[in-house]
Design a protein around this motif. Structure first.
Motif, PDB file in Angstrom:
ATOM      1  N   UNK A  88       0.898  -1.175   0.015  1.00  0.00           N
ATOM      2  CA  UNK A  88      -0.078   0.092  -0.014  1.00  0.00           C
ATOM      3  C   UNK A  88       0.890   1.257  -0.103  1.00  0.00           C
ATOM      4  N   UNK A  89       0.366   2.385  -0.296  1.00  0.00           N
ATOM      5  CA  UNK A  89       1.051   3.676  -0.193  1.00  0.00           C
ATOM      6  C   UNK A  89       2.294   3.317  -1.324  1.00  0.00           C
ATOM      7  N   UNK A  90       2.209   2.824  -2.191  1.00  0.00           N
ATOM      8  CA  UNK A  90       3.228   2.617  -3.289  1.00  0.00           C
ATOM      9  C   UNK A  90       3.702   3.912  -4.169  1.00  0.00           C
ATOM     10  N   UNK A  91       2.982   5.033  -4.020  1.00  0.00           N
ATOM     11  CA  UNK A  91       3.345   6.088  -4.993  1.00  0.00           C
ATOM     12  C   UNK A  91       3.193   5.952  -6.443  1.00  0.00           C
ATOM     13  N   UNK A  92       2.671   4.843  -6.758  1.00  0.00           N
ATOM     14  CA  UNK A  92       2.530   4.762  -8.318  1.00  0.00           C
ATOM     15  C   UNK A  92       1.089   5.639  -8.553  1.00  0.00           C
ATOM     16  N   UNK A  93       0.940   6.300  -9.504  1.00  0.00           N
ATOM     17  CA  UNK A  93      -0.247   7.392  -9.518  1.00  0.00           C
ATOM     18  C   UNK A  93      -1.538   6.464  -9.705  1.00  0.00           C
ATOM     19  N   UNK A  94      -2.506   7.219  -9.142  1.00  0.00           N
ATOM     20  CA  UNK A  94      -3.789   5.924  -8.933  1.00  0.00           C
ATOM     21  C   UNK A  94      -4.443   6.336 -10.257  1.00  0.00           C
ATOM     22  N   UNK A 101      -6.703  -0.204 -15.977  1.00  0.00           N
ATOM     23  CA  UNK A 101      -7.758  -0.935 -15.869  1.00  0.00           C
ATOM     24  C   UNK A 101      -9.010  -0.814 -16.699  1.00  0.00           C
ATOM     25  N   UNK A 102      -9.097   0.503 -17.174  1.00  0.00           N
ATOM     26  CA  UNK A 102     -10.457   0.969 -17.766  1.00  0.00           C
ATOM     27  C   UNK A 102     -10.077   0.534 -19.276  1.00  0.00           C
ATOM     28  N   UNK A 103      -8.866   0.789 -19.649  1.00  0.00           N
ATOM     29  CA  UNK A 103      -8.415   0.369 -21.224  1.00  0.00           C
ATOM     30  C   UNK A 103      -8.443  -1.403 -21.463  1.00  0.00           C
ATOM     31  N   UNK A 104      -7.927  -1.950 -20.347  1.00  0.00           N
ATOM     32  CA  UNK A 104      -8.047  -3.465 -20.401  1.00  0.00           C
ATOM     33  C   UNK A 104      -9.466  -3.979 -20.629  1.00  0.00           C
ATOM     34  N   UNK A 171      -0.768   3.452 -23.014  1.00  0.00           N
ATOM     35  CA  UNK A 171      -0.711   3.054 -21.634  1.00  0.00           C
ATOM     36  C   UNK A 171      -0.096   1.882 -21.116  1.00  0.00           C
ATOM     37  N   UNK A 172      -0.064   0.797 -21.911  1.00  0.00           N
ATOM     38  CA  UNK A 172       0.589  -0.407 -21.474  1.00  0.00           C
ATOM     39  C   UNK A 172       2.040  -0.069 -21.293  1.00  0.00           C
ATOM     40  N   UNK A 173       2.713   0.834 -22.501  1.00  0.00           N
ATOM     41  CA  UNK A 173       3.971   1.102 -22.172  1.00  0.00           C
ATOM     42  C   UNK A 173       4.325   1.853 -21.197  1.00  0.00           C
ATOM     43  N   UNK A 174       3.556   2.601 -20.902  1.00  0.00           N
ATOM     44  CA  UNK A 174       3.766   3.501 -19.507  1.00  0.00           C
ATOM     45  C   UNK A 174       3.886   2.459 -18.209  1.00  0.00           C
ATOM     46  N   UNK A 175       2.884   1.662 -18.218  1.00  0.00           N
ATOM     47  CA  UNK A 175       2.474   0.918 -17.148  1.00  0.00           C
ATOM     48  C   UNK A 175       3.524  -0.082 -16.939  1.00  0.00           C
ATOM     49  N   UNK A 176       4.140  -0.833 -17.792  1.00  0.00           N
ATOM     50  CA  UNK A 176       4.847  -1.942 -17.800  1.00  0.00           C
ATOM     51  C   UNK A 176       6.125  -1.896 -18.325  1.00  0.00           C
ATOM     52  N   UNK A 177       7.129  -2.493 -17.806  1.00  0.00           N
ATOM     53  CA  UNK A 177       8.637  -2.336 -18.500  1.00  0.00           C
ATOM     54  C   UNK A 177       8.990  -3.765 -18.870  1.00  0.00           C
ATOM     55  N   UNK A 178       8.413  -4.683 -18.626  1.00  0.00           N
ATOM     56  CA  UNK A 178       9.017  -5.858 -19.131  1.00  0.00           C
ATOM     57  C   UNK A 178       7.604  -6.788 -19.890  1.00  0.00           C
ATOM     58  N   UNK A 179       7.125  -7.387 -19.204  1.00  0.00           N
ATOM     59  CA  UNK A 179       5.903  -8.084 -19.989  1.00  0.00           C
ATOM     60  C   UNK A 179       4.503  -7.779 -19.152  1.00  0.00           C
ATOM     61  N   UNK A 235      -6.445   0.004  -4.126  1.00  0.00           N
ATOM     62  CA  UNK A 235      -5.321   0.435  -4.605  1.00  0.00           C
ATOM     63  C   UNK A 235      -4.174  -0.035  -4.230  1.00  0.00           C
ATOM     64  N   UNK A 236      -4.112  -1.133  -3.686  1.00  0.00           N
ATOM     65  CA  UNK A 236      -2.745  -1.917  -3.240  1.00  0.00           C
ATOM     66  C   UNK A 236      -2.280  -2.731  -4.572  1.00  0.00           C
ATOM     67  N   UNK A 237      -1.163  -3.185  -4.457  1.00  0.00           N
ATOM     68  CA  UNK A 237      -0.759  -4.032  -5.531  1.00  0.00           C
ATOM     69  C   UNK A 237      -0.191  -5.411  -4.822  1.00  0.00           C
ATOM     70  N   UNK A 238      -0.419  -6.516  -5.561  1.00  0.00           N
ATOM     71  CA  UNK A 238       0.044  -7.894  -4.794  1.00  0.00           C
ATOM     72  C   UNK A 238       1.306  -8.067  -5.700  1.00  0.00           C
ATOM     73  N   UNK A 239       2.321  -8.289  -4.800  1.00  0.00           N
ATOM     74  CA  UNK A 239       3.658  -8.648  -5.254  1.00  0.00           C
ATOM     75  C   UNK A 239       4.085  -9.959  -4.852  1.00  0.00           C
ATOM     76  N   UNK A 240       4.538 -10.922  -5.756  1.00  0.00           N
ATOM     77  CA  UNK A 240       4.846 -12.220  -5.255  1.00  0.00           C
ATOM     78  C   UNK A 240       6.297 -12.512  -6.049  1.00  0.00           C
ATOM     79  N   UNK A 241       6.887 -13.525  -5.221  1.00  0.00           N
ATOM     80  CA  UNK A 241       8.409 -13.752  -5.437  1.00  0.00           C
ATOM     81  C   UNK A 241       8.047 -14.851  -6.684  1.00  0.00           C
ATOM     82  N   UNK A 242       8.796 -14.781  -7.585  1.00  0.00           N
ATOM     83  CA  UNK A 242       8.801 -15.933  -8.648  1.00  0.00           C
ATOM     84  C   UNK A 242       9.991 -16.812  -8.758  1.00  0.00           C
ATOM     85  N   UNK A 243      10.129 -17.679  -9.462  1.00  0.00           N
ATOM     86  CA  UNK A 243      11.074 -18.775  -9.587  1.00  0.00           C
ATOM     87  C   UNK A 243      12.388 -18.177  -9.559  1.00  0.00           C
TER      88      UNK A 243
END
Ligand SMILES: O=C(O)CCC(=O)C(=O)O
Ligand SMILES: [Fe+2]
Length: 330
Positions: A88-94, A101-104, A171-179, A235-243
């Motif tokens: 929470x309070x991650x500072x990414x613009x709401x 989300x709207x565009x998706x 918007x996808x470009x702005x939002x994500x840097x990998x995949x 407004x929170x983001x879920x983060x998980x550890x990958x392989x």
């Protein structure tokens, strides 16, 4: 996202689940009905509170010394014991979270013919359709996916970047840097028979997941052999550890098995950004995580090869990581 396998994959006809839902069939087609052992425990049957740790990012970067210390301890425990946490309070613009989300949603609401201009070829991971399908008799997930490789630039397939809705690609470009992968789970009249997304651990290093506003609870993680629901926090983001992080930390930080379930009345959207090493990277447990009481659990390998192995196998719990496991004799 990994290289495309060379041999064409025979997967048979894959129904589009949004079209299926709109057609209101009286029974769920057999290809979606899970074997008894795989059927989900639905959110209503699970405890409504989950203890998945919540990390306050503002404390980590702006807190006083004590706050930073206690939040870092919490983060360590989250990675070791849960492999999952919400930030929470991650500072990414709401406004950015809202617009992606709207565009998706607008994208998934387009007519099927429009979405099918960007097909996900079986055995690949980018475009619109269902990933991880490798045979005609494999059970299908109750989910439509749209996925794009974003960085590094050479993994992009320009033919798969939608022209509609307007501003989608920017918007996808702005939002994500990998995949990025967008998962759309339409309501299902028999959520007890199907899975939105099969159990798996992520082949990435770290995953950031945004759960759609007002969506049903759908994400479940396997903790002590029990499926625990991840309650969305606004407004929170879920983060998980990958392989990758599990391997680098020699198993100290866990890449935890998770799945998605569907809901009887509500659709659900999730936006998932995967951060992973470049394909040419060789990796294995870092020396500081290996000693006499913690023997090396994974061999060194090339991440590109792991990625290829991951995307060319069906999603099956934590099985993909067997690729790197060192099996010690008992
Ligand atoms: O939709 C969800 O909550 C889970 C998505 C997920 O695990 C994935 O896309 O890898
Ligand atoms: Fe996942």
């Amino acid at each position: 996202m990994a290289p495309v396998p060379l041999s064409p994959v025979k997967v048979g006809h894959i129904d589009d689940v949004q079209e299926l839902r709109n057609a209101k069939p009286t029974t769920i087609p057999e290809r979606f009905v899970r074997d008894m052992t795989e059927r989900p425990t639905l959110a209503t049957a699970l405890s409504s509170t989950s203890d998945i740790p919540v990390i306050d990012f503002s404390k980590l970067i702006k807190g006083d010394k004590d706050e930073v210390h206690s939040e870092i301890l919490k983060l360590g425990i989250a990675c070791e014991e849960w492999g999952f946490f919400q930030v929470i309070n991650h500072d990414i613009e709401l406004s950015l979270l809202e617009s992606i989300e709207k565009l998706a949603k607008e994208f998934f609401m387009l007519p099927l013919e429009e979405k099918q201009k960007y097909p996900m070829i079986p055995g690949t991971l980018q475009g619109y359709g269902q990933a991880f399908v490798f045979s005609e008799d494999q059970k299908l997930d109750w989910c439509n996916m749209f996925a794009l490789g974003v960085e590094p630039h050479y993994i992009r397939n320009p033919k798969l970047w939608p022209t509609k809705p307007a501003m989608f690609s920017e918007t996808v470009e702005l939002y994500s840097k990998e995949a990025i992968r967008m998962n759309y789970y339409p309501a299902c009249s028999r959520p007890d028979l199907v899975l939105g997304l099969s159990p798996h651990s992520d082949g990435s290093a770290l995953t950031v997941l945004q759960q759609g506003r007002g969506s049903s609870v759908g994400l479940q993680i396997l903790k002590d052999n029990t499926w625990v629901p991840v309650q969305p926090i606004p407004n929170a983001l879920v983060i998980n550890i990958g392989d990758t992080l599990e391997v680098l930390s020699n198993g100290k930080y866990k890449s935890v098995e998770h799945r998605a379930v569907t809901h009887k009345e509500k659709d659900r959207l999730s936006l998932v950004t995967f951060y992973a090493p470049s394909y040419e990277i060789e990796l294995g447990p870092m020396p500081e995580f290996v000693d006499e009481s913690n023997p090396c659990k994974y061999r060194r390998y090339n991440h590109g090869e792991y990625s290829k192995h991951y995307v060319t196998s069906k999603l099956q719990g934590k099985k993909a990581l067997d690729f790197a496991k060192i099996h010690t004799k008992i």
